[in-house]
Design a protein around this motif. Structure first.
Motif, mmCIF file in Angstrom:
data_model
loop_
_atom_site.group_PDB
_atom_site.id
_atom_site.type_symbol
_atom_site.label_atom_id
_atom_site.label_comp_id
_atom_site.label_asym_id
_atom_site.label_seq_id
_atom_site.Cartn_x
_atom_site.Cartn_y
_atom_site.Cartn_z
ATOM 1 N N LYS A 1 -3.679 38.559 6.785
ATOM 2 C CA LYS A 1 -4.984 38.430 6.452
ATOM 3 C C LYS A 1 -5.370 37.099 5.604
ATOM 4 C CE LYS A 1 -8.738 40.918 5.323
ATOM 5 N NZ LYS A 1 -9.385 42.179 4.640
ATOM 6 N N GLU A 2 -4.616 37.415 5.136
ATOM 7 C CA GLU A 2 -4.857 36.025 3.913
ATOM 8 C C GLU A 2 -4.822 34.185 4.535
ATOM 9 O OE1 GLU A 2 -5.490 33.397 0.204
ATOM 10 O OE2 GLU A 2 -6.463 35.695 1.106
ATOM 11 N N LYS A 3 -3.786 34.329 5.072
ATOM 12 C CA LYS A 3 -3.353 32.823 6.202
ATOM 13 C C LYS A 3 -4.186 32.478 7.041
ATOM 14 C CE LYS A 3 0.318 30.802 9.035
ATOM 15 N NZ LYS A 3 2.030 31.215 10.097
ATOM 16 N N ARG A 4 -4.630 33.779 7.655
ATOM 17 C CA ARG A 4 -5.943 33.353 8.840
ATOM 18 C C ARG A 4 -7.397 33.320 7.530
ATOM 19 N NH1 ARG A 4 -4.251 37.850 11.311
ATOM 20 N NH2 ARG A 4 -5.761 39.313 10.421
ATOM 21 N N ARG A 5 -7.229 33.905 6.738
ATOM 22 C CA ARG A 5 -8.298 33.353 5.738
ATOM 23 C C ARG A 5 -8.567 31.511 5.408
ATOM 24 N NH1 ARG A 5 -9.281 37.033 1.134
ATOM 25 N NH2 ARG A 5 -11.077 35.199 1.025
ATOM 26 N N LEU A 6 -6.874 31.405 5.433
ATOM 27 C CA LEU A 6 -6.754 30.114 4.584
ATOM 28 C C LEU A 6 -7.198 28.705 6.067
ATOM 29 C CD1 LEU A 6 -3.267 30.412 2.970
ATOM 30 C CD2 LEU A 6 -5.546 29.492 2.175
ATOM 31 N N GLN A 7 -6.382 29.526 6.726
ATOM 32 C CA GLN A 7 -6.974 28.371 8.309
ATOM 33 C C GLN A 7 -8.150 28.383 8.635
ATOM 34 O OE1 GLN A 7 -3.914 30.759 11.328
ATOM 35 N NE2 GLN A 7 -2.371 29.592 10.615
ATOM 36 N N LEU A 8 -9.414 29.361 8.326
ATOM 37 C CA LEU A 8 -10.352 28.857 8.499
ATOM 38 C C LEU A 8 -11.349 28.593 7.442
ATOM 39 C CD1 LEU A 8 -11.568 32.866 9.668
ATOM 40 C CD2 LEU A 8 -11.281 30.406 11.108
ATOM 41 N N GLY A 9 -10.537 28.111 6.492
ATOM 42 C CA GLY A 9 -11.168 27.192 5.335
ATOM 43 C C GLY A 9 -12.132 27.879 4.129
ATOM 44 N N LYS A 10 -11.716 29.646 4.251
ATOM 45 C CA LYS A 10 -12.036 30.801 3.821
ATOM 46 C C LYS A 10 -11.949 30.915 2.329
ATOM 47 C CE LYS A 10 -15.262 32.571 7.380
ATOM 48 N NZ LYS A 10 -15.518 33.292 8.206
ATOM 49 N N SER A 11 -10.927 29.972 1.602
ATOM 50 C CA SER A 11 -9.907 30.811 0.523
ATOM 51 C C SER A 11 -9.228 30.090 -0.341
ATOM 52 C CB SER A 11 -9.480 32.001 0.927
ATOM 53 O OG SER A 11 -8.043 32.569 -0.261
ATOM 54 N N SER A 12 -8.827 29.811 -0.930
ATOM 55 C CA SER A 12 -7.999 28.549 -1.800
ATOM 56 C C SER A 12 -6.709 28.283 -0.812
ATOM 57 C CB SER A 12 -7.786 29.259 -3.420
ATOM 58 O OG SER A 12 -6.712 28.230 -4.253
ATOM 59 N N PRO A 13 -6.114 27.334 -1.208
ATOM 60 C CA PRO A 13 -4.666 26.941 -0.610
ATOM 61 C C PRO A 13 -3.530 27.022 -1.504
ATOM 62 C CG PRO A 13 -5.365 24.796 -1.731
ATOM 63 C CD PRO A 13 -6.949 26.386 -1.248
#
Length: 455
Positions: A321-333
């Motif tokens: 889930k965190e990986k998908r958020r990263l891919q959408l640019g919604k979380s710290s990388p």
């Protein structure tokens, strides 16, 4: 601190019993003193410092019982049979508590005593010191290695082991004969059901195999783990004598790519099943061929059919889930920086470790490494792929019991087979003693470049 018992609770001696186990003759009635007190006082009695050394402290025996004549009373069992064995301090304390001393008959049966205690009451006295109550466990099988003096009692020994270990369903004894080609031990049934297909759990992996047709040693669990810990998840392992996968499958669970080989068709069959059962089919490729042929061919196989690049550890649902958020640019990388780094690696086509776990004869296969890169490079130059030569982990036996002499013996034999000196990155690890004058070692060394490219 537990008290020193003055009671004799050893089983009755029946040295006439050597073929058929008769459980019903193992009975013993032991009169012990008990303090009869109101139920409300039992906690105080048990916690008293004065009573601590006098309370019953036998395994599997309750120290407090209901009084059979009065539901409001309890019997607190003591570790003596006679009043005279109690100290004056204890007697005074019991009197202060208005406790009445009564005799309670403690009934012990076959189920009470341990396997070792039962064996000591059956075997001749001269055989009691080394009574064979120890065994290795493989799945539901207890595997014994009885010395010849215990063989007349083998079936009764097997039955006792079966009785005293609820998880054991089959007890076998290793015979002296060894399969000359596939090196597994032949065995005989001592007790239990003749079911030799086991499911054994080790290193968070599940292994299925027929114990009568493949080699497995549960005492090597620590060695399996030790070697796998040396591997990096990005490594490519060539397991020359893989058996049913005790090195290959845990290594694949770690992320390593593995070529796993065994000459025994039964081992190779169960290896293939275990690869699927442990869900590492994309990381382990099984083969069934001679170890020398495998060594000569596996480098070319890695070159021609490389494994995909390591993509990092399997992610949990939360991490996905965190990986998908990263891919959408919604979380710290920062959370998955390492993950993205490993995903950019190239396909794996370079063997980094050879495992040779056949201690009886693995050293004899080391000559197969002579010219191994030269032969594999017939179609293209592999010197760039092998800027760092692979490590070789070779298990072996020695009869030299002193470390320095064992090291000299093993290195001399390895160098003789390689036809070259070992000069860098050589370590020797003592695995275990297998007999009074025989130790098992693992020698690890960087394959000399001159050996790999020898003509």
């Amino acid at each position: 601190m537990a008290c020193t018992l003055t009671l004799d609770v050893s089983p009755p001696v029946h040295r006439w019993m050597n073929t058929t186990l008769q459980r019903d003759v193992f009975k013993r009635t032991i009169p012990v003193l008990a303090a009869r007190v109101p139920a409300s006082k039992t906690g105080f009695m048990l916690k008293s410092g004065v009573m601590k050394k006098s309370l019953m402290d036998l395994p599997k025996v309750r120290s407090v019982l209901r009084d059979p004549y009065d539901d409001l009373e309890r019997l607190v069992l003591l570790n003596v049979s006679e009043h005279a064995a109690l100290s004056q301090e204890v007697r005074d304390f019991l009197q202060e508590q208005s406790a009445t001393l009564v005799v309670h008959n403690l009934e012990l049966t076959y189920d009470y005593w341990t396997a070792d205690e039962i064996l000591h009451s059956i075997l001749p006295e001269e055989l009691c010191k080394g009574s064979p109550s120890g065994f290795a466990v493989t799945g539901h099988i207890a595997h014994m290695n009885l010395n010849k003096e215990y063989l007349p009692y083998k079936h009764i020994i097997g039955q006792i082991i079966l009785d005293k270990n609820p998880m054991i369903k089959t007890v076998v004894n290793k015979l002296d004969s060894i399969d000359t080609k596939y090196r597994f031990f032949k065995m005989e049934l001592l007790a239990g059901e003749p079911n030799y297909v086991v499911e054994h759990h080790e290193s968070n992996c599940r292994f299925t195999f027929d114990f009568t047709h493949v080699y497995w040693n549960s005492r090597l669990h620590t060695e399996h783990d030790r070697l796998v810990q040396l591997f990096q998840p990005t490594d490519v392992i060539a397991d020359v004598f893989a058996g049913v996968g005790p090195f290959a499958i845990p290594a694949a669970k770690k992320g390593c790519a593995v070529f796993a080989n065994d000459l025994n068709p039964e081992s190779a069959r169960y290896l293939s099943q275990n690869i699927v059962d442990n869900k590492v089919a994309s990381l382990v490729r099984a083969s069934c061929e001679d170890g020398r042929d495998f060594i000569k061919k596996v480098i070319g196989r890695a070159r021609d059919h490389p494994f995909p690049a390591y993509t990092g550890p399997k992610l949990s649902k939360m991490q996905e889930k965190e990986k998908r958020r990263l891919q959408l640019g919604k979380s710290s990388p920062t959370a998955l920086v390492d993950q993205s780094a490993v995903e950019n690696q190239s396909p794996r086509q370079t063997i980094t470790h050879f495992v040779m776990n056949l201690p009886d004869s693995a050293i004899d296969f080391l000559d197969a490494f002579r010219g191994v890169l030269l032969e594999s490079a017939s179609e293209r130059d592999l010197s760039g792929n092998y800027a760092n030569m692979p490590m070789v982990h070779c298990h072996c036996f020695t009869r030299e019991l002193q470390l320095d002499r064992a090291e000299a013996d093993i290195i001399q034999r390895v160098e003789s087979k390689l036809g070259h000196r070992l000069d860098t990155e050589v370590t020797l690890h003592m695995v275990r003693s297998v007999a009074p004058n025989k130790d098992m070692y693992c020698i690890s060394f960087r394959l000399p470049r001159d050996v790999a490219f020898a003509r």
